[in-house]
Design a protein around this motif. Structure first.
Motif, PDB file in Angstrom:
ATOM      1  N   ASN A  88      -1.441  -0.438  -9.139  1.00  0.00           N
ATOM      2  CA  ASN A  88      -2.768  -0.727  -8.597  1.00  0.00           C
ATOM      3  C   ASN A  88      -3.071  -2.218  -8.623  1.00  0.00           C
ATOM      4  OD1 ASN A  88      -5.001   0.984  -7.609  1.00  0.00           O
ATOM      5  ND2 ASN A  88      -4.243   2.368  -9.206  1.00  0.00           N
ATOM      6  N   ILE A  92       4.322  14.157 -14.173  1.00  0.00           N
ATOM      7  CA  ILE A  92       3.379  14.713 -15.157  1.00  0.00           C
ATOM      8  C   ILE A  92       3.361  16.241 -15.057  1.00  0.00           C
ATOM      9  CG2 ILE A  92       0.944  14.855 -15.832  1.00  0.00           C
ATOM     10  CD1 ILE A  92       0.688  11.903 -14.812  1.00  0.00           C
ATOM     11  N   ALA A  93       3.328  16.778 -13.818  1.00  0.00           N
ATOM     12  CA  ALA A  93       3.282  18.235 -13.625  1.00  0.00           C
ATOM     13  C   ALA A  93       4.563  18.896 -14.139  1.00  0.00           C
ATOM     14  CB  ALA A  93       3.064  18.565 -12.151  1.00  0.00           C
ATOM     15  N   VAL A 137       2.376  11.938 -10.361  1.00  0.00           N
ATOM     16  CA  VAL A 137       1.813  13.291 -10.431  1.00  0.00           C
ATOM     17  C   VAL A 137       2.922  14.316 -10.607  1.00  0.00           C
ATOM     18  CG1 VAL A 137       0.644  15.065  -9.068  1.00  0.00           C
ATOM     19  CG2 VAL A 137      -0.278  12.759  -9.143  1.00  0.00           C
ATOM     20  N   ASP A 152       0.834  -1.204   0.000  1.00  0.00           N
ATOM     21  CA  ASP A 152       0.000   0.000   0.000  1.00  0.00           C
ATOM     22  C   ASP A 152       0.871   1.258   0.000  1.00  0.00           C
ATOM     23  OD1 ASP A 152      -1.918  -1.928   0.268  1.00  0.00           O
ATOM     24  OD2 ASP A 152      -2.454  -1.444   2.334  1.00  0.00           O
ATOM     25  N   LEU A 177       4.325   9.155 -21.679  1.00  0.00           N
ATOM     26  CA  LEU A 177       3.051   9.230 -20.967  1.00  0.00           C
ATOM     27  C   LEU A 177       2.494   7.824 -20.758  1.00  0.00           C
ATOM     28  CD1 LEU A 177       0.774  10.813 -19.678  1.00  0.00           C
ATOM     29  CD2 LEU A 177      -0.249  11.142 -21.930  1.00  0.00           C
ATOM     30  N   MET A 204       1.442   6.168 -17.196  1.00  0.00           N
ATOM     31  CA  MET A 204       0.083   5.678 -16.949  1.00  0.00           C
ATOM     32  C   MET A 204       0.116   4.177 -16.648  1.00  0.00           C
ATOM     33  SD  MET A 204      -2.132   8.358 -17.660  1.00  0.00           S
ATOM     34  CE  MET A 204      -3.700   7.623 -18.154  1.00  0.00           C
ATOM     35  N   GLN A 224       5.173  17.334 -18.428  1.00  0.00           N
ATOM     36  CA  GLN A 224       4.120  17.222 -19.453  1.00  0.00           C
ATOM     37  C   GLN A 224       4.449  16.143 -20.487  1.00  0.00           C
ATOM     38  OE1 GLN A 224       5.162  20.983 -19.269  1.00  0.00           O
ATOM     39  NE2 GLN A 224       4.079  20.735 -17.344  1.00  0.00           N
ATOM     40  N   LEU A 258       1.151   4.305  -2.974  1.00  0.00           N
ATOM     41  CA  LEU A 258       1.010   5.748  -2.728  1.00  0.00           C
ATOM     42  C   LEU A 258       2.242   6.506  -3.222  1.00  0.00           C
ATOM     43  CD1 LEU A 258      -0.597   5.991   0.838  1.00  0.00           C
ATOM     44  CD2 LEU A 258      -1.641   6.533  -1.369  1.00  0.00           C
ATOM     45  N   GLU A 266       2.154   6.742  -6.987  1.00  0.00           N
ATOM     46  CA  GLU A 266       1.134   7.708  -7.421  1.00  0.00           C
ATOM     47  C   GLU A 266       1.631   9.149  -7.279  1.00  0.00           C
ATOM     48  OE1 GLU A 266      -3.142   5.360  -6.822  1.00  0.00           O
ATOM     49  OE2 GLU A 266      -2.495   6.798  -5.309  1.00  0.00           O
ATOM     50  N   MET A 267       2.281   9.444  -6.146  1.00  0.00           N
ATOM     51  CA  MET A 267       2.774  10.810  -5.945  1.00  0.00           C
ATOM     52  C   MET A 267       3.884  11.146  -6.940  1.00  0.00           C
ATOM     53  SD  MET A 267       0.837  12.307  -3.942  1.00  0.00           S
ATOM     54  CE  MET A 267       1.733  13.849  -4.191  1.00  0.00           C
ATOM     55  N   ARG A 281      -1.185   2.016 -13.281  1.00  0.00           N
ATOM     56  CA  ARG A 281      -2.167   0.922 -13.334  1.00  0.00           C
ATOM     57  C   ARG A 281      -1.578  -0.384 -12.826  1.00  0.00           C
ATOM     58  NH1 ARG A 281      -4.156   3.130 -18.984  1.00  0.00           N
ATOM     59  NH2 ARG A 281      -5.606   4.673 -18.178  1.00  0.00           N
ATOM     60  N   GLU A 301      -1.043  -4.020  -5.976  1.00  0.00           N
ATOM     61  CA  GLU A 301      -1.572  -3.800  -4.631  1.00  0.00           C
ATOM     62  C   GLU A 301      -2.763  -4.718  -4.401  1.00  0.00           C
ATOM     63  OE1 GLU A 301      -4.157  -2.065  -1.610  1.00  0.00           O
ATOM     64  OE2 GLU A 301      -4.579  -1.831  -3.740  1.00  0.00           O
ATOM     65  N   ARG A 302      -3.574  -4.919  -5.437  1.00  0.00           N
ATOM     66  CA  ARG A 302      -4.736  -5.790  -5.291  1.00  0.00           C
ATOM     67  C   ARG A 302      -4.343  -7.259  -5.213  1.00  0.00           C
ATOM     68  NH1 ARG A 302      -8.982  -3.388  -9.545  1.00  0.00           N
ATOM     69  NH2 ARG A 302     -10.236  -5.115  -8.833  1.00  0.00           N
TER      70      ARG A 302
END
Lengths: 236, 236
Positions: free
Chosen positions: B92, B71-72, B68, B57, B81, B85, B75, B61, B64-65, B89, B95-96
Motif C-alpha cells: 500500500n 490466510i484462508a 487473502v 496498482d 502472519l 500483514m 491460517q 491488487l 492483496e489477493m 501494508r 503504491e502511494r
C-alpha cells in the motif's frame, strides 16, 4: 449479505460493517471540525481535531485484524469475500480522509490566527460542504448496499474537482495582488488540495461499494481533471 | 522466515516478497523519472512516468489477493502472519509512493516547460535524492529482514522534513520577490510536498519492517515536524 448457516459468521460481518459506520461518522465530524476551525481561526478546535484523528487509526487496525480472523476461520468466497475486502479498503480510505482533515487542522495552527480576510477561506468552506455531502452519501450507499447511489457519488466528483481548480486560480490571483497574502494563501492552497482529496477518497469508496454489491467494476473511464489540467483516472 | 512443514507455503510467502521487491524497484524508478522530468522540463518523460504508475496498482491488487488466499488456506500465526500483514501494508505504501511521483509528473505537464530558473527546482532535486536513498535503504532492510536498518531509516526522516521546511520558505520568498514566479512556485510547492510524503511512506515501511522482524513496535515517539511547525507523530 447472503444467508449464513453459521450465524456467528453473519455477526462477525455485521460487527465489521458497524465499525466502518463508526469510522465514517467520525471522519465526517473531523472534516467538519477542521474546516470550522479554519473559518473561525479556532486554535483550540484545531488541536482537538488533531487528537480525535488517532481514533480512526485504531479503528482501522481493529478492522484489519477482524478481517484476517474472518478470512482464516471461514475461507469466504464470492459476495462474502467481496464484503470483507471492501471493508478493508473503505476503512483505509476513511483513515486517509481523517489524515487530510488533520492536515487542515495543523495548518490552522501554523497560520496562528493570521488569516485576515474571510474571503480567502470562503471557497474552501464551499468545497468542503460538497466533499462532506459526497462522503455522507457514499456512507449511506454502503449502509444500504445501494450500487446506484454509489455510482451517483462517483459521477459527482468532477464538481469537487471543478471548484478546486477555480479556487487554485483564485488563490494565485490574491497572491499576485498583494505579496502580504502569499504565506496565508500558500497554506490555503494546501488546505484546498486536502479537501479535494477527500472527494477522491469518497469516489474510491463509491467504487468499492459498487463492486461489493454488484461484483462488477464501475468500468467507464471517469477522467479526472485537476488544476494541473492533466487528465488522470486515479490521483489519490 | 520460520521453517515450514508445507514447502508450498514457504513458496507462497517468497512469491509475495518477490512482488514487493518488484514494486519497490518500480517505485524508485518512477520517483527518479518524475523528478528528472521536472528538472529537464521533459514532457515526454513525464507522460511515460504517469503511464508506468498503473503497473504499481496492478501489483498491489495481486499482492492483496495472494494474501487473502494464503490466510484462508494456511491460517498463519505469529511471524508468518506478521510477514503477510506487513507485505500488504508495504505494498500500500509503495503504491502511494507511485501516486506521489505521478503527481509530480502531472505538474511537469501543467507547467508546460515554463520553469524558467533551474534554481527554483534544485532544492526539490536535492530533497528527492535523500527521499530516494531512504526508499532504497528501507527496501534493502525488508529484503534482508534487518530491523536495525529499518530503525535507521525511520530516524533519518527528520532530515527530509528539514529540507522540505527550508524549501517551503525559500519558495515563498521567490514568490514575494517577483509575482511572475508565483504560478511556477505554487506547482513546485506541491511537488516538494509530494516528495516529502515519499519520505513519510519510507518511514511507514520502516516501521512495518521493524514490526515484521521483531514483533515489537518502534515505540519511542518520533515527533514529526513539517513546515506547519505542528508536531505530529503521523502525517501521511
Amino acid at each position: 449479505m447472503t444467508e449464513h448457516t453459521v450465524s456467528a459468521y453473519g455477526e462477525e460481518l455485521t460487527t465489521i460493517a458497524g465499525l466502518i459506520a463508526e469510522m465514517g461518522g467520525l471522519a465526517e465530524d473531523i472534516v467538519s471540525n477542521a474546516v470550522s476551525a479554519l473559518m473561525r481561526q479556532d486554535l483550540e478546535l484545531a488541536q482537538e481535531t488533531i487528537l480525535k484523528d488517532a481514533r480512526l487509526d485504531e479503528l482501522l487496525l481493529d478492522i484489519e485484524m477482524r478481517n484476517v480472523q474472518v478470512i482464516a476461520r471461514r475461507q469466504p468466497m464470492g459476495q462474502d469475500l467481496r464484503e470483507i475486502m471492501a471493508a478493508g479498503r473503505i476503512a483505509n480510505d476513511l483513515e486517509r480522509v481523517g489524515d487530510m482533515a488533520k492536515n487542515v487542522a495543523k495548518r490552522v495552527i501554523a497560520m496562528d490566527a493570521g488569516l485576515k480576510s474571510k474571503t480567502l477561506s470562503i471557497g474552501v468552506e464551499h468545497m468542503t460542504e460538497l466533499a462532506l455531502s459526497q462522503l455522507k452519501n457514499v456512507l449511506d450507499a454502503y449502509t444500504r448496499r445501494n450500487a446506484e447511489e454509489a455510482r451517483l457519488v462517483r459521477d459527482r466528483d468532477s464538481e469537487v474537482d471543478a471548484i478546486y481548480t477555480s479556487l487554485f486560480r483564485e488563490l494565485l490571483t490574491y497572491m499576485m495582488e498583494d505579496p502580504r497574502n502569499i504565506t496565508q494563501c500558500a497554506h490555503l492552497l494546501f488546505c484546498a488540495k486536502n479537501i479535494e482529496r477527500i472527494g477522491d477518497h469518497a469516489t474510491n469508496i463509491a467504487e468499492n461499494v459498487f463492486y461489493m454489491v454488484t461484483g462488477d467494476r464501475l468500468t467507464e473511464d471517469r477522467p479526472r481533471m485537476d488544476e494541473t489540467g492533466v487528465m488522470d483516472k486515479e490521483d489519490a
